[in-house]
Write a protein that holds these residues in place. Structure first.
Motif, PDB file in Angstrom:
ATOM      1  N   ASP A   8       0.804  -1.224   0.000  1.00 31.82           N
ATOM      2  CA  ASP A   8       0.000   0.000   0.000  1.00 31.82           C
ATOM      3  C   ASP A   8       0.835   1.271   0.000  1.00 31.82           C
ATOM      4  O   ASP A   8       0.538   2.220   0.720  1.00 31.82           O
ATOM      5  N   ASP A  42      -0.612  -2.986  -4.207  1.00 32.08           N
ATOM      6  CA  ASP A  42      -0.802  -1.537  -4.220  1.00 32.08           C
ATOM      7  C   ASP A  42       0.528  -0.796  -4.019  1.00 32.08           C
ATOM      8  O   ASP A  42       0.609   0.186  -3.283  1.00 32.08           O
ATOM      9  N   ASN A  80      -5.280  -4.368  -5.657  1.00 33.68           N
ATOM     10  CA  ASN A  80      -6.355  -3.953  -6.562  1.00 33.68           C
ATOM     11  C   ASN A  80      -5.940  -2.801  -7.458  1.00 33.68           C
ATOM     12  O   ASN A  80      -6.624  -2.503  -8.429  1.00 33.68           O
ATOM     13  N   HIS A 115      -3.071  -9.862  -0.428  1.00 34.20           N
ATOM     14  CA  HIS A 115      -3.187  -8.405  -0.449  1.00 34.20           C
ATOM     15  C   HIS A 115      -4.194  -7.980   0.616  1.00 34.20           C
ATOM     16  O   HIS A 115      -3.964  -7.014   1.344  1.00 34.20           O
ATOM     17  N   HIS A 196      -3.884  -3.693   2.343  1.00 34.57           N
ATOM     18  CA  HIS A 196      -5.127  -3.215   1.751  1.00 34.57           C
ATOM     19  C   HIS A 196      -5.978  -2.312   2.635  1.00 34.57           C
ATOM     20  O   HIS A 196      -6.484  -1.305   2.173  1.00 34.57           O
TER      21      HIS A 196
HETATM   22 MN    MN Z   1      -5.636  -2.426  -1.934  1.00 35.88          MN
END
Ligand code: MN
Length: 244
Positions: A8, A42, A80, A115, A196
């Motif tokens: 992230d 991410d 994502n 994730h 995440h």
């Molecule tokens: Mn994420």
């Protein structure tokens, strides 16, 4: 020896200091002497394809390649935001790609790596979109668009995501404990590491009569954040300067 985990970072041209901090951290003695280095998704705010000719992907590839050339295995699991990252970039950047839900032996303990977004089962709207965009057909369609069109598409996806997270209750966007336990049980592990949710913490709970741990990585919006696991301990910390 210790193993390092980050996730992230959401690297983006709008926050250049964080990109510099990422480069400094990967060049630090701590990173270069790690037994392994994991990036659990991410890494960037938006990944539009391995053929992106912008500066940021090149800077990332140089930093991860140097770490990998120093003898540290560098693993990447998509989040994502960067699930379009593929084999071409991985090869250029010295990354070993991992599937979401991989189990690795981390300093002697089998550990489930995710994730984290698939654990957020209460966010039904998000899971529906996720299922749509992860199909090979959808990915192929996006990647066949010209770079400029993909840039515009990524900008729109980003503002859609902001409006969804702005409208959705905080608890709905956290992981579902039953989903956590199901994932850990089917993987046969007592330890899970994921990102995440941007809620860094080490949660301890009982899983079928045995102590279990869920470790959540922190985001890099305002500072760096790293998880260090060695044979005896797991430690999360934030930092503003990476000691090179
Ligand atoms: Mn994420």
């Amino acid at each position: 020896m210790s193993t390092l985990f980050i996730a992230d970072l959401h690297l983006d041209d709008e926050r250049p200091a964080i990109t510099t901090l990422f480069e400094q951290f990967l060049a630090s003695d701590e990173a270069r002497t790690a037994s392994a280095f994991y990036i659990l998704g991410d890494l960037v705010e938006a990944w539009i394809g391995d053929d992106d000719d912008a500066e940021l992907p090149t800077r990332i590839a140089i930093a991860t390649r140097r770490l990998s050339d120093a003898g540290v295995p560098v693993y990447f699991m998509a989040g994502n935001r960067d699930f379009l990252l593929g084999d071409a970039f991985a090869e250029r950047a010295g990354l070993t790609l991992l599937d979401d839900g991989t189990v690795h032996d981390i300093e002697g303990v089998p550990t489930l790596l995710m994730h984290g977004d698939v654990l957020c089962t209460d966010d039904v709207a998000y899971q529906t979109v996720r299922a749509q965009v992860r199909t090979p057909a959808w990915k192929a369609q996006i990647l066949s668009m010209p770079l400029e069109a993909r840039r515009a598409f990524a900008a729109k996806a980003r503002s859609d995501s902001k409006s969804h997270t702005g409208r959705t209750d905080e608890t709905i966007m956290d992981v579902n404990q039953a989903a956590v336990e199901t994932a850990m049980r089917s993987a046969g592990v007592q330890r899970l590491v994921h990102g995440h949710t941007h809620r860094p913490a080490i949660h301890t709970f009982d899983l079928d009569g045995r102590p279990a741990r869920r470790i959540v990585l922190g985001d890099w919006y305002d500072q760096g954040s790293v998880l260090t696991i060695d044979a005896t301990d797991a430690q999360l910390r934030g930092f503003h300067n990476a000691h090179v």
